[in-house]
Design a protein around this motif. Structure first.
Motif, short mmCIF file in Angstrom:
data_model
loop_
_atom_site.label_atom_id
_atom_site.label_comp_id
_atom_site.label_asym_id
_atom_site.label_seq_id
_atom_site.Cartn_x
_atom_site.Cartn_y
_atom_site.Cartn_z
N ASP A 134 -3.93 16.14 -0.48
CA ASP A 134 -4.98 16.34 0.51
C ASP A 134 -4.93 15.27 1.61
OD1 ASP A 134 -7.29 17.19 1.81
OD2 ASP A 134 -8.63 16.28 0.34
N HIS A 135 -4.66 15.73 2.84
CA HIS A 135 -4.59 14.81 3.96
C HIS A 135 -5.05 15.48 5.25
CE1 HIS A 135 -0.68 16.88 4.03
NE2 HIS A 135 -0.66 16.63 5.33
N GLU A 136 -5.45 14.62 6.18
CA GLU A 136 -5.91 15.07 7.50
C GLU A 136 -4.96 14.54 8.57
OE1 GLU A 136 -9.34 13.76 10.63
OE2 GLU A 136 -9.97 14.02 8.55
N HIS A 137 -4.63 15.40 9.52
CA HIS A 137 -3.86 14.99 10.69
C HIS A 137 -4.86 14.49 11.72
CE1 HIS A 137 -0.35 16.66 8.83
NE2 HIS A 137 -1.05 17.74 8.54
N ARG A 140 -6.67 19.73 8.08
CA ARG A 140 -6.58 19.13 6.74
C ARG A 140 -6.01 20.16 5.77
NH1 ARG A 140 -11.68 16.01 3.86
NH2 ARG A 140 -10.74 15.82 1.78
N ASN A 152 -1.37 9.98 9.02
CA ASN A 152 -2.35 10.82 8.33
C ASN A 152 -3.35 10.00 7.53
OD1 ASN A 152 -1.00 13.15 9.15
ND2 ASN A 152 0.21 13.26 7.29
N LYS A 153 -4.51 10.63 7.29
CA LYS A 153 -5.50 10.09 6.34
C LYS A 153 -5.31 10.87 5.04
CE LYS A 153 -9.35 8.85 9.38
NZ LYS A 153 -10.76 9.15 9.70
N PHE A 154 -5.17 10.14 3.92
CA PHE A 154 -5.08 10.76 2.60
C PHE A 154 -6.38 10.51 1.86
CE2 PHE A 154 -0.73 10.46 3.87
CZ PHE A 154 -0.15 11.61 3.36
N ASP A 180 -3.59 5.54 3.97
CA ASP A 180 -2.44 6.09 4.68
C ASP A 180 -1.35 6.39 3.64
OD1 ASP A 180 -1.20 3.65 4.11
OD2 ASP A 180 -0.79 3.15 6.20
N ILE A 181 -0.17 6.78 4.08
CA ILE A 181 0.87 7.17 3.14
C ILE A 181 1.30 6.02 2.23
CG2 ILE A 181 2.84 6.74 4.67
CD1 ILE A 181 3.99 9.47 3.48
N TRP A 221 -6.96 3.30 5.28
CA TRP A 221 -6.63 3.82 6.61
C TRP A 221 -7.38 3.07 7.71
CZ3 TRP A 221 -8.34 5.94 11.09
CH2 TRP A 221 -7.39 6.59 11.88
#
Length: 155
Positions: free
Chosen positions: A66-69, A107, A126-128, A137-138, A143
């Motif tokens: 689950d992540h957001e651009h 997301r 990205n935000k995870f 972040d990754i 973040w």
């Protein structure tokens, strides 16, 4: 003057600030991410602006959770495929020679059931969303601590 670098490219040390930077991608090491079966070759990283370009290699069955651009993300699939496992575009598949981009704020969970190789370009990482509520972040770093001020400057 640029603040961008190509990690692991010693030949760039001492170059004129306006010189082109040739990256011999085959000579770069694959770096294991914290996500099982997902490796990266960072090609360009600019911590001051958040800009990142990287090759991503996903083993068969690998999942990018689950992540957001945060800003626009772009992916060109070189080999294999990338599938939205969840999110508003669940089931959409991007295959070899195809390009997909995602708007800021989108997301999802992505995966590669049979594996894949992609060129990924981010305006900011990205935000995870971790199960314990943290947003990282990754790399697993918080973040906001790494990218919050960069994002605020862009907004």
């Amino acid at each position: 003057m640029t603040t961008a670098v190509s990690p692991n490219v010693a030949a760039h040390t001492g170059l004129d600030p306006l010189a082109s930077r040739l990256v011999k991608v085959k000579d770069l090491p694959w770096q294991q991410t914290r996500f099982a079966g997902i490796e990266a070759k960072p090609l360009l990283v600019d911590k001051a602006s958040g800009l990142v370009t990287s090759l991503l290699r996903m083993a068969p069955g690998a999942v990018l959770p689950d992540h957001e651009h945060v800003l626009i993300e772009q992916t060109y699939v070189l080999e294999g495929h990338l599938v939205d496992k969840s999110g508003p575009d669940e089931g959409i598949e991007c295959g070899p020679g195809e390009f997909i981009w995602r708007p800021a704020g989108s997301r999802h969970v992505a995966w590669s059931p049979r594996g894949g190789l992609m060129l990924a370009m981010f305006q900011i990482p990205n935000k995870f969303f971790e199960t314990d509520g943290r947003v990282t972040d990754i790399s697993g770093a918080l973040w906001d601590a790494l990218w919050g001020s960069v994002f605020s400057a862009k907004a």
